[in-house]
Write a protein that holds these residues in place. Structure first.
Motif, PDB file in Angstrom:
ATOM      1  N   HIS A 286      -8.653  -3.198   0.281  1.00 16.90           N
ATOM      2  CA  HIS A 286      -7.828  -2.481   1.246  1.00 16.90           C
ATOM      3  C   HIS A 286      -8.063  -0.977   1.122  1.00 16.90           C
ATOM      4  O   HIS A 286      -8.236  -0.286   2.122  1.00 16.90           O
TER       5      HIS A 286
ATOM      6  N   LEU B 230       0.087   4.120   0.918  1.00 19.68           N
ATOM      7  CA  LEU B 230      -0.165   5.013   2.052  1.00 19.68           C
ATOM      8  C   LEU B 230       0.364   4.440   3.358  1.00 19.68           C
ATOM      9  O   LEU B 230       1.147   5.066   4.062  1.00 19.68           O
ATOM     10  N   CYS B 231      -0.088   3.228   3.696  1.00 19.41           N
ATOM     11  CA  CYS B 231       0.276   2.700   5.017  1.00 19.41           C
ATOM     12  C   CYS B 231       1.466   1.740   4.966  1.00 19.41           C
ATOM     13  O   CYS B 231       1.932   1.275   6.000  1.00 19.41           O
TER      14      CYS B 231
ATOM     15  N   CYS C 294       0.843  -1.201   0.000  1.00 23.76           N
ATOM     16  CA  CYS C 294       0.000   0.000   0.000  1.00 23.76           C
ATOM     17  C   CYS C 294       0.873   1.244   0.000  1.00 23.76           C
ATOM     18  O   CYS C 294       1.789   1.366   0.795  1.00 23.76           O
TER      19      CYS C 294
ATOM     20  N   CYS D 161      -7.513   0.384   4.929  1.00 26.23           N
ATOM     21  CA  CYS D 161      -6.240   1.079   5.106  1.00 26.23           C
ATOM     22  C   CYS D 161      -6.247   1.910   6.390  1.00 26.23           C
ATOM     23  O   CYS D 161      -7.125   2.747   6.593  1.00 26.23           O
TER      24      CYS D 161
HETATM   25 ZN   LIG Z   1      -3.041   1.151   3.261  1.00 22.87          ZN
END
Ligand SMILES: [Zn+2]
Length: 421
Positions: free
Chosen positions: A314, A304-305, A302, A319
């Motif tokens: 997700h 972002l995370c 991912c 997320c």
């Molecule tokens: Zn994420």
């Protein structure tokens, strides 16, 4: 009576037919549209030039020469129909109308209605009269899709079959030129064959040894394949990736009608609708899609995370980086809609606001009900989760409703249901 053609073995015979027509027309108080009429003289299969044909005092019908055409039932014709020219004109008008529909400010569902009811009929007129090959029809449908893609109404990787499935079944309800042609031709032919008792129909059938695409006099006619809605659904279901949404839609715990309601009665732009469908078809370029479908060697992490697995599941509901911002916002928006509906129902507010402008008051109260928004409830025993999204106290019935909103991913829906039971 709309368009009329008169056939006679010689000029004198045509004169007589025309007199009858004029006489009849004047008796029913109708007039011939002389400027649209034309006469054609044929001798031994070829067109001969002739004088104008007088109808009444001073009014003459123009005579068609070899290169001229006139319009009959919307098609330019002379001794026969110039198939290539008429087809090209029909296609040009069809694409012109499609582009106009795409550029309009109509909502997605109304664009589909406009296409089906205004653009498609241009072609429908020609089915059964002009000869279309299956390859040409496929090309027509493909061009429709690419024009839609050009106007951002269809993701290029979205399901093709879903486009042609009725909206109440979860598709986008577009008419396909190929399906309309094949079913139109089949039913037109069936109609003629069922009218063998009428002399006129029989005469027509005996003449047609390949004159029209229906080939009515031919016994071994190969009827083109007509895909029914269930055939199309079966193809959609059979697709590895696109079929996942079909499967999810038909799970026993899913309310199919409610789930496709937005497709029929929503007022989303065509672009938004196309985008939502692409998400449901799971063709958005997430890292998961790139790794498993495109196989371009991307690591499925991912962005972002930084946890493994950037799937749509997700992104839309798993997320941790989005949980406190986007998911919370989405949750509140949904809860606000419900809050406003309850407040209106119990007369706590008078005016309906657009959902994105509505700000719920922490407490609303009148003699019928109390409505709390996101307020902790004091309990005798300590309960950690003591802050329901909405609390409604119906004073007249002495009942309290605790409302908590959740927006689960469709695969988690079953778990939420189990928890609730
Ligand atoms: Zn994420």
């Amino acid at each position: 009576m709309d368009d009329l053609k008169l056939y006679a073995p010689h000029a004198a015979g045509l004169r007589r037919l025309l007199d009858i027509t004029c006489d009849f027309s004047s008796r029913i108080r109708m007039r011939l549209g002389v400027d649209k009429c034309a006469v054609l003289h044929v001798e031994r299969g070829s067109i001969v030039s002739s004088d104008r044909l007088p109808v009444s005092d001073g009014i003459n019908l123009r005579a068609l020469s070899e290169g001229e055409t006139y319009r009959y039932l919307g098609m330019s014709q002379n001794l026969g129909i110039d198939v290539a020219v008429v087809k090209q004109a029909a296609c040009d008008l069809f694409y012109e109308r499609l582009t106009k529909v795409c550029k309009s400010l109509l909502s997605g569902v109304n664009k589909t209605r406009a296409f089906n009811g205004w653009a498609m009929p241009v072609l429908l007129y020609t089915f059964g009269v002009l000869r279309w090959t299956q390859t040409e029809l496929d090309a027509l449908d493909r061009k429709v899709r690419s024009i839609m893609t050009l106007h951002r109404m269809l993701h290029p990787k979205s399901s093709v079959m879903r486009l042609y499935i009725p909206r109440k079944c979860g598709g986008r309800g577009l008419l396909s030129a190929k399906v309309m042609h094949n079913s139109g031709v089949c039913s037109l032919r069936e109609y003629f064959l069922s009218r063998a008792d009428s002399v006129m129909h029989r005469e027509v059938m005996e003449c047609d040894k390949g004159l029209t695409p229906l080939a009515l006099a031919r016994d071994g006619w190969q009827s083109p394949a007509v895909l029914s809605t269930s055939d199309r659904e079966a193809i959609w279901k059979g697709k590895e990736l696109h079929g996942r949404f079909f499967q999810a839609l038909h799970e026993p715990h899913v309310d199919k009608e409610a789930s496709v309601h937005w497709l029929r009665f929503g007022d989303l732009f065509g672009e938004t609708e196309g985008f939502v469908c692409a998400i449901q078809d799971q063709v958005i370029r997430t890292n998961n899609y790139r790794k498993h479908i495109l196989r371009d060697g991307t690591a499925d992490i991912c962005r972002l995370c930084r946890r493994p697995g950037e799937s749509l599941r997700h992104v839309t509901s798993g997320c941790s980086m989005l949980a406190n911002t986007e998911y919370l916002h989405r949750h509140n928006q949904a809860a606000r809609i419900l809050h406003q509906e309850l407040a209106l129902k119990y007369g706590l507010i008078e005016q309906r606001l657009p959902y994105y402008k509505y700000q719920p008051d922490a407490v609303l109260e009148n003699d019928r009900a109390k409505l709390y928004w996101d307020r902790p409830i004091i309990t005798d025993r300590t309960i950690l989760a003591n802050k329901p999204d909405i609390v409604l106290m119906d004073q007249t019935e002495s009942r309290v409703f605790l409302v908590d909103i959740t927006i689960p991913y469709d695969e988690n829906l079953r778990m939420s249901l189990l928890c609730a039971q």
